[in-house]
Design an enzyme around this catalytic site. Structure first.
Site, short mmCIF file in Angstrom:
data_model
loop_
_atom_site.label_atom_id
_atom_site.label_comp_id
_atom_site.label_asym_id
_atom_site.label_seq_id
_atom_site.Cartn_x
_atom_site.Cartn_y
_atom_site.Cartn_z
N ASP A 52 4.02 -3.36 5.58
CA ASP A 52 4.89 -2.55 6.46
C ASP A 52 4.02 -1.73 7.43
OD1 ASP A 52 3.90 -0.74 4.63
OD2 ASP A 52 5.86 0.05 4.02
N SER A 53 2.68 -1.90 7.32
CA SER A 53 1.78 -1.35 8.34
C SER A 53 2.08 -1.99 9.70
CB SER A 53 0.32 -1.57 7.95
OG SER A 53 0.08 -2.92 7.59
N ASP A 91 5.96 -6.66 2.07
CA ASP A 91 6.37 -5.31 1.66
C ASP A 91 7.88 -5.15 1.79
OD1 ASP A 91 4.17 -3.79 0.84
OD2 ASP A 91 3.59 -3.29 2.90
N LYS A 121 6.13 -6.63 -2.41
CA LYS A 121 5.33 -5.48 -2.87
C LYS A 121 6.18 -4.22 -2.70
CE LYS A 121 1.53 -3.86 -0.52
NZ LYS A 121 1.95 -2.50 -0.10
N GLU A 123 6.13 0.18 -3.39
CA GLU A 123 5.27 1.35 -3.62
C GLU A 123 5.88 2.25 -4.69
OE1 GLU A 123 4.49 3.42 0.03
OE2 GLU A 123 3.66 1.64 1.01
N GLU A 190 -4.57 2.17 -3.53
CA GLU A 190 -5.02 2.61 -2.22
C GLU A 190 -5.64 4.01 -2.28
OE1 GLU A 190 -2.20 1.97 0.94
OE2 GLU A 190 -3.38 3.13 2.38
O1 KIV Z 1 1.18 -2.15 4.63
C1 KIV Z 1 0.00 -2.43 4.38
O2 KIV Z 1 -0.76 -2.94 5.21
C2 KIV Z 1 -0.50 -2.12 3.04
C3 KIV Z 1 -1.98 -2.24 2.81
C4 KIV Z 1 -2.67 -1.11 3.43
C5 KIV Z 1 -2.29 -2.37 1.38
O3 KIV Z 1 0.25 -1.79 2.18
#
Ligand code: KIV
Length: 272
Positions: A52-53, A91, A121, A123, A190
């Site tokens: 989600d980055s 994510d 994924k 969190e 992280e």
């Molecule tokens: O969203 C992302 O890129 C991440 C990584 C930094 C692990 O969760």
């Protein structure tokens, strides 16, 4: 071609556990589009994270919070079309799994169905345990994410190293064990102290993939745009830049502009 690339034709969640058991480190990078995914996959990277980055890197938001489920599906489906070998993990974005486990399951099913990704994924630890369990019962593999969890940035207040204090380190260890017990196939850790991360990796049978978590874990993940130097404002200690694409691309764009304006481009050979 890397050893891993030869040994594993397709990377699965089981492959990652096998790699941990064999002491082979896992490589993971982000991708949000078809072209980048094709390059990353062809380079033999084991796991592609559609993070989600994308909210920061692709859309220019300050945090990961604004990105939507449909936007993540767009990015993940583009990535899936570009890969042959890597495991694709996507994510679940903020607000699509924290509320209740039923909506978490709906989000996970939607993203898996519409993107073709191989795993999701999420969190968090204990507080999202029910959501993780429900998603897993539908046969969807789940990767956990502990330590600095950017979707909770407004709770933390800063992006500094997490779990430096005993109490937070204890909770992180408990959460990591819980995620393993629930059935997560791996965990991203992280920005936590290297000693703590390696303790967690050594005490669990599932792989721990670190970002800013030192070398004592089972694999590493970086944001691709950061490691190839397309972004340049962000320089945390854990980031190794393999290229300086920001400056190389700027030079190329400037040269192009100059060539267009001077009439040098296109030349005789570059036209019909
Ligand atoms: O969203 C992302 O890129 C991440 C990584 C930094 C692990 O969760």
């Amino acid at each position: 071609m890397s050893t891993a690339k030869k040994r594993y034709k397709r990377v699965t969640t089981q492959t990652l556990v096998e790699m941990k058991n064999n002491g082979e480190k896992i490589s993971m990078l982000t991708a949000y589009d078809y072209t980048m995914a094709k390059i990353v996959d062809n380079a033999g990277i084991d796991v592609i994270l559609v993070g989600d980055s994308a909210s920061n890197v692709m859309a220019g938001h300050e945090t990961t919070l604004p990105i939507t489920l449909d936007q993540m599906i767009y990015h993940a489906s583009s990535v899936v079309r570009g890969i042959e070998r890597s495991l694709v993990v996507v994510d679940l974005p903020f607000g699509t799994y924290q509320g209740n486990s039923r909506s978490a399951l709906d989000s996970a099913i939607k993203i898996m169905k519409e993107s073709g990704a191989h795993a999701v994924k999420l969190e968090g630890g204990k507080e999202i345990g029910e959501s993780i369990t429900r998603i897993l019962t539908a046969g969807i593999p789940v990767m956990g994410h502990l330590g600095l969890t950017p979707q909770s940035i407004y709770k933390f207040g800063t992006y500094t190293v997490r779990a430096k204090e005993e109490e937070e380190a204890k909770k992180l260890k408990e959460d990591a064990h819980l995620l393993q017990e629930l059935g997560c196939f791996a965990i991203v850790l992280e920005k936590v102290p290297a000693k703590l991360a390696s303790e967690v990796a050594n005490s669990l049978s599932i792989p721990i993939i670190g970002i800013g978590a030192g070398g004592g874990v089972d694999g590493q993940v970086l944001v691709t745009h950061d490691m190839v130097g397309m972004t340049h404002e962000f320089s945390p200690r854990f980031l190794r830049r393999y290229l300086d694409l920001y400056h190389e691309m700027t030079d190329a764009f400037m040269q192009y502009s100059q060539d267009v304006k001077s009439g040098d481009f296109p030349n005789q050979k570059e036209q019909y």
